[in-house]
Each structure stands twice: as structure tokens, then as C-alpha cells.
Design an enzyme around this catalytic site. Sequence first.
Site, PDB file in Angstrom:
ATOM      1  N   GLY A  82       3.413   2.581  10.543  1.00  0.00           N
ATOM      2  CA  GLY A  82       3.279   1.903  11.823  1.00  0.00           C
ATOM      3  C   GLY A  82       3.002   0.427  11.639  1.00  0.00           C
ATOM      4  N   ALA A  83       2.094   0.117  10.717  1.00  0.00           N
ATOM      5  CA  ALA A  83       1.726  -1.276  10.466  1.00  0.00           C
ATOM      6  C   ALA A  83       0.892  -1.319   9.197  1.00  0.00           C
ATOM      7  CB  ALA A  83       0.946  -1.860  11.645  1.00  0.00           C
ATOM      8  N   MET A  84       0.647  -2.546   8.712  1.00  0.00           N
ATOM      9  CA  MET A  84      -0.114  -2.731   7.476  1.00  0.00           C
ATOM     10  C   MET A  84      -1.058  -3.908   7.630  1.00  0.00           C
ATOM     11  SD  MET A  84      -0.812  -1.774   4.478  1.00  0.00           S
ATOM     12  CE  MET A  84      -2.081  -2.603   3.529  1.00  0.00           C
TER      13      MET A  84
ATOM     14  N   GLU B 165       0.851  -1.183   0.000  1.00  0.00           N
ATOM     15  CA  GLU B 165       0.000   0.000   0.000  1.00  0.00           C
ATOM     16  C   GLU B 165       0.891   1.238   0.000  1.00  0.00           C
ATOM     17  OE1 GLU B 165      -3.638   2.155   2.459  1.00  0.00           O
ATOM     18  OE2 GLU B 165      -2.847   0.270   3.190  1.00  0.00           O
TER      19      GLU B 165
ATOM     20  N   ASN C  23      -2.489  -6.164   5.779  1.00  0.00           N
ATOM     21  CA  ASN C  23      -2.589  -7.226   4.780  1.00  0.00           C
ATOM     22  C   ASN C  23      -3.466  -8.367   5.297  1.00  0.00           C
ATOM     23  OD1 ASN C  23      -0.260  -5.920   3.338  1.00  0.00           O
ATOM     24  ND2 ASN C  23       0.797  -6.664   5.155  1.00  0.00           N
TER      25      ASN C  23
ATOM     26  N   HIS D 188      -9.325  -3.376  10.464  1.00  0.00           N
ATOM     27  CA  HIS D 188      -9.297  -3.244   9.007  1.00  0.00           C
ATOM     28  C   HIS D 188      -9.785  -4.517   8.306  1.00  0.00           C
ATOM     29  CE1 HIS D 188      -7.926   0.587   7.647  1.00  0.00           C
ATOM     30  NE2 HIS D 188      -6.759   0.552   8.243  1.00  0.00           N
TER      31      HIS D 188
ATOM     32  N   GLU E 202      -9.636   4.365   6.357  1.00  0.00           N
ATOM     33  CA  GLU E 202      -8.776   4.844   7.434  1.00  0.00           C
ATOM     34  C   GLU E 202      -9.531   5.698   8.450  1.00  0.00           C
ATOM     35  OE1 GLU E 202      -6.147   3.548   8.042  1.00  0.00           O
ATOM     36  OE2 GLU E 202      -5.427   2.722   6.150  1.00  0.00           O
TER      37      GLU E 202
ATOM     38  N   HIS F  31      -6.310  -1.299  15.482  1.00  0.00           N
ATOM     39  CA  HIS F  31      -6.564  -0.621  14.209  1.00  0.00           C
ATOM     40  C   HIS F  31      -6.379  -1.582  13.031  1.00  0.00           C
ATOM     41  CE1 HIS F  31      -6.543   2.895  11.443  1.00  0.00           C
ATOM     42  NE2 HIS F  31      -5.732   2.127  10.735  1.00  0.00           N
ATOM     43  N   GLU F  32      -5.242  -2.279  13.016  1.00  0.00           N
ATOM     44  CA  GLU F  32      -4.976  -3.171  11.880  1.00  0.00           C
ATOM     45  C   GLU F  32      -5.935  -4.354  11.872  1.00  0.00           C
ATOM     46  OE1 GLU F  32      -3.180  -1.820   9.762  1.00  0.00           O
ATOM     47  OE2 GLU F  32      -2.331  -0.317  11.087  1.00  0.00           O
TER      48      GLU F  32
END
Length: 879
Positions: free
Chosen positions: A268-270, A128, A272, A308, A327, A304-305
Site C-alpha cells: 500500500g505504501a512505504m 523493505e 521511508n 511510522h 507494524e 499509518h505511514e
Amino acid sequence: MKDAQPRTIYLKDYQEPDYWIDQTDLTFHLGEDHTDVTAVLQVRLNKSKQHEHLPNLVLDGTDMQLLSVSIDNQPIDSNQYTVTTENLSLPVSKEQFVVTINTRIKPQENTSLEGLYRSNDMFCTQCEAEGFRKITYYLDRPDVMAKFSTTIIADPKKYPVMLSNGNLVADEHLADGLRKVKWEDPFKKPCYLFALVAGDLACVDDEFITQSGRKVALKLFTEAANVDKCAHALLSLKRSMKWDEDVYGREYDLDIFMIVAVDHFNMGAMENKGLNIFNSSCVLAKPETATDGTYQRIEAIVAHEYFHNWSGNRVTCRDWFQLSLKEGFTVFRDAEFSADMNSRPVKRIEDANFLRTMQFPEDAGPTSHPVRPASYIEISNFYTLTVYEKGAEVVRMIHNIVGKEGFRKGSDLYFSRHDGQAVTTEDFVKAMEEANNVDLTQFRRWYTQSGTPVVQVSDNYDAANKRYTLTVKQKCPPTPGQVEKAPFHIPFAVGLIDSLGNDMPLDEQGNTTLVLDIKEAEQTFTFSNINEQPLPSLARDFSAPIKVEYPYTRDQLMFLMSHDNDGFNRWDAGQKLAVDIIKELVEHQRAGMTLTLDERLVTAYKSLLTSASLDKAMLAKMLALPSEDYIAEECDVIYPLSIHVARDFVRRTLAMKLHKQFKACYAANNIEKAYQPTADDIAERSLKNICLSYLTLADEQGIELSWQQYQQANNMTDRFSALSILENAVSVKARDYAEQALASFYQQWQHDVQMIEQWLSVQAGGEYTDLEKIHQLMQHEAFDMKNPNKVRALIGVFANRNKVHFHRDDGAGYAFLADQVLVLNRLNPQMASRLLTPITRWKRYDETRGALMKEQLQRIMKEKDLSKDVYEIVSKSLQ
């Protein structure tokens, strides 16, 4: 200036692609020198578009070597296709076909940290927003959703762990000693959610039982030395999964959920799908090495991740202009989760304070843009506070308008209607409208208009008829490309307080807070049966991302500090009082006058320290003066050194005059106990350390207390607080203790990556760390220009927090930042553009400093081969 300006992309030009990809099968041969990638794509014509003839298939791709390409197993000669630096164009002869593409990439040389790259000895990905095009040629856009399978072939001795999205379906050892694993993801996804990790990693296991009784395996992968830092992240994950079931009815959909900790990461993070990749600093923690802030940050980011999975993965963005769809919604969700896990009023204060200090200046600056931007040059530049934090406030306003139950109905409709789709912010708002039978037509302006609305409030009390009226005017300042603004729909929460400090009932039901719908440029609201002149409590709980102007006197602000039942407004009254006093002192300092402190601030702080009505978390927040950044945001012209001098004078005066009270409060909360990151204990440590920061300003005894705390602390929160306090203290003894503390800190933690980042940051932000010291630290073995965390910790902290030396009179701080941006422009353009922020707002500063900042922006603009990331920010800043 560059001869060829990067191309601007506009939302109005959006069109569906000519082709869809239904299935993507990837094979990676991971090598030490290079990696070969085979992509097999099942492609079909998009029949919803009108085609006179079959258009070429144009795939995105950059920074790779094309080895071969075939369609339906028939090789395509190089004279039949076209390759540029940005795409591959293939001739097409039928509506449905299979494309096979072989590419070669060099992850070891990929310093941009986009696509597939190496972090230490581990392969990992970040796709991303547009990183997948650095892996293979593809329709790299979020509205193209396909099912993925991923085969990884590598040396099992070097890479015993080989991961990708979905479920592991095959694992075999090959005759040549290599190992081959295959992962399949049963859910369609855009390529930005693709992930691959390969390395020698340890795994910490746990499990979660869903509300329907399914068992989900939880796995956190990290380097072996960090396995003792994983417990908090896994606990946070399980809490997040449970909360999302309870509050939103969202159950996890795979049988495995994996997290990987990576040292080199731009974000910070993703999120996936099924394989979240985290910056190590956002997932690893233990009491000896992590502060309370780190624990809370990890809890929020893990949540948060995970959230998602539904708000971003199951339902994703049609295009990158819709980024806040996932987001903003998910930031709102993680904020509500954190509020439920900790102190809700304190969480609201932290979020609103961050927005006002950091996002409001973005709204007022040269890169101001709506929550849903209308155009961009480089999408990486739009991972902004406006899209994330202001986007979350827009979602919160919908929550305020429709209520908790109505919001749940709206989210249920949104998820059920759009599961497996790539949609827009309009689809989200429409679901909320239909589920609650409300009209949000005017509210949509929050997505399309930039800037921070200003709400001016005046009032009148009619004693004879016991009527109180509030007259509200709204306006929004001009922003780039938007001179005139139509009125917003603003949910404006209001309370009225009587002379005894009690909330007045505002309606027949006895409600003491009402949410007023402001929709016009000017409106008047009347309250009946009001028995005395009230004091208004406005925009309670920060009900909208606005600035409120009401002519409170300092005495009235003191009253609100003591009596307002709304936690946010009680804190905010203290902030307003302090800002008003400090701004006056800034003018006195610039005029060469002797500084004296308004005794009302001393009285107010003394009242706080002796109050029994405030919990410790709130008291700690209220004792902290407004930051220099927030004070600057409230000034017409920013004089950074004058602001620093005035605020420092207030801190020192409070420390001297309330020494007895600060000392008593410190002693009452300096309780020896085993460390626990619970809300109550975090509040206790926060209060203790804010008191210690004042005591250190008062006398040598306070400095001795800080040194003693540094040496004896049984947790990193207390140790690091003491270190930071000493590093910013002025006396010779404090400087000596600070040097000893820094040396011992490094000696103890030099092999711990996260600790060294903290060691760099505490020095970079220290009042006595000058530019020469920063240059020395850049030469230190602990610093690595290719590591984003260390760049942020040293260069970023210096430019954003070290007001004295970054804003020195000769402009050397600005020149230093420009130098580093130009270096990073070649190494990591995303990092380069994000570092620029402190000098992009040059128009807000005094004439001399503004000119020096502008000069550095112009120097950057003259650089050859300027990246799109940097070009966009600099060009907009100079307009």
C-alpha cells in the site's frame, strides 16, 4: 519438489553483526539501459562480540553486477574476494575502514518491484524488507543503522524531479548536460528505509506548523494528470501530524515531508524516512473517481505511514522477527486516529470484522504463526494479518489493561528510552510495565503463541443472595509447531443487561462495564447486588482477539440487537443471529430440503429499519448480512456453494418481506447534495446503498432504481455501488444494464489507472463472471500482469470473492489460480505467494474441493526454480 530447499532462519539464532556501518554515501548514475551505483561505507568492528581474528566482511547482494571494490581507496582484486548469488565476502585487516563498491543494476528489467525499479517512466525504490541488497552490497538487516547521503546524477529533461531521504543540500548542472543533486538524512536509519525517486512529476505543496512553531514543507509528487487528486491526502497528512502531537506528543523532526504516488507497487505504501512512497491507489482521490471507502482508506494509510516516523523509523526493529513492534503498534495508532476522525463504534466493527473474517482463518491455517514468529524462510511472507492486525489487537489489549493515561506514559518512556535504536517487542512491553508498575509476564504469550483462543462462558444467578457468577474457560486449538498452549492473559470486558435493556451497575462506582483479567484455564467471577437474572454482554468493544462461546438463544440475540449499549456487541448480536440461521439453511440445502427463513430475522431487520435510536453508520453496518467468508469461518466443514445459496436466499427473502421499509429508508437517504467525504454523509450514502442492494433483489423497480442511480450519481460512491449491484443482479434487464454500465464506465475512465482497477475488480467479483470471462479480461488492453494492482483487482478478486465460479465443481478455478501463481513466480514472487491464500486452507473444505486444491498445490511444488516466497507457503500448506 526442489532438490535444494531454501534455508529456514530462526529467531533463536540471532546475533549482532560482526561489523557496523556508521555512514553510507551513495551515488546513482541513472541511465536508460542500466544504472551504476557507487556505495562508500564507513565500517567499524563490532567490539561487543568476541573475535579471535578479524572476520571477513560479508555483505548481502543479489541480482547485480559487481564492477569494482576497494578498501581505504586500495582496489581489491577479484581473487581476493568471494562473490556468490547472495553475498560478497571481503578480507579485512583493521578494525575501522572505508569500503567503496561499484555495482551495475538494471531497474528497467526489475519486475520483482524490490530494490530500484521503473514504474512507467519513473525510477523508484522499495527496500523493505530486503530490497536494498538489489541496489548494492550491504549489511541488509534492520539493526545496522547509519547516516545516509544520496547523490543522484541523471538527465534533467527526463527526470526533472530527483528525490531521496532527508534534506536537499546540493543541486548543480554538470558540463555534460546532466544534473546532480545531493540529499542528506541527519538521522540514522537501517537501509530498508532508504528511498530514491526520479521522474517527470508534478508537485502539490502545502505546509504544517508544528506545536513548537517550526514550519514543515509538505510535498506530494505525482503525474501531472493527477494533481487534482491530492488535496485529500494532504489534508489527511496534516490531521495526522496534529493528532500525533496531541495524543502522543510526537512532533515531526525534518523540515520537509514528501509523498510520491507510484502505479507499480507491491504494497500500500512505504514509510521511508521523510520520503513516503505510496501505491497510487492509496493516495489519489477526487469525488468523481474515488469512493467513500477510498477516501477513508487514504486517510488511514497516510496516517499509518506518517505515524511510522516515530513507531518504526526513530525506533525501529532489531530483526525482522520483531516486525509487529513497528507494524502492530502503528496499525493500532492509525485505527485510533481513524476512530477519532470518524465513527468510533463503526471503526471498531470494521476492524474486528476484518480480523475475524481474514486473520482468524490465518490463525487456524497451515501458515499460522505467532505475532512474533520464531522462524521464516522468506521474510516477505510474514507481512501478514497476524503481524499487522492481530499485532495491533495485542497493543490494544495493553491499552485496555493500563488505560489511556497509562498507555501514554508507557509510549513516552518507550520513545525516550529507545530513540535512535533498533529494539524488540520485549523492549516495548517492558516500557509499558515499568511506566505503569504492572506485571505483563503472562501477557507476553500473545507474542509467542499462535492461534485464536476460544473463551467458553457459562453463568448462574442466585436470586436469594442477588449474586451472579460467570465461569470462564479458555483454550487455544493446536497450531503448526504448537500443540499445547499455556493460558493467555485476556482482558475481557463485560456488561450485564436487565430485562428492560438497561446496563446494570457492576461496582460501587457505578461502572457498567468491567474489564476482567482472565489468566487461568478456568476462572469464576462473582457480581453482587444483582437484582434480577441478567443477560451478559461479553467481550465488549471486542476487548481481545478471541472467539466467545455462550449459549445465547435467538430471542436473546434479538434482545441484544435492540438494547445492548455497546455498539460492537449490538452489531455482533445481529451477526450471530444471522450466522446461526444461515448455517442451519446450509444444512437444509445440502439435504435437499425446501428453504424457509426464521421469521425472527425478518422481525429483527424490520425493527432496525424502523428504529430511531441507531445512527445511520451503525444501521448500515447492522443491515449487512455476515459475509460468506465469515460464515465459512464459523463452519466445521466449508461447502462454499451451499453457503452462497443459503445466504443469497436470506438476502432475497428479506428484500421481499421488507420491501416497503427498504424503499422508505432508501428514499429518506437519497438526498441530492454536493459530495463531501464527511462522516455523516458517508453514513448516509452507506445506508442508502445497502437499501438499494436489497431493493434490486426484490423486483424490477429496484433494478430501475440502480440504473437510474448509476446514470445520475454525482459521486463515484453512488455510481460504483449501483454498478456493483447491477453486476450481481440476476434478471435479463439487470444484465443488460450492467453491460451498458460497464461499457460506459470504461469509455469514460479508460485513461485513469485507478478507475480501470475498479472496473476490473467489479467484474472479477461479479456473480455472473465465469472463468471464460476472466480469461478474456486478462487479454484486455486494460490488464497488465506486471502491475500488482491489476493482478490484485482481477485475479485476486476472482479467487477471493467470486465464490460461485472459483469454487466450481471441476476445480478449474483452482487450476487457473495455480497457473497464474506459476507465471508470477518468475515475474514477482511476492505477488505470487500472496495470491495462494484461497487454496492453502484446503483442509477446511469439503473432501472433493479440498482434494482439488491440494492437487494444485502439489503441481506448484513440482515446479523447477520455485521462489522462496512461493516455496514456503506451498510447503507449509502441504504439511
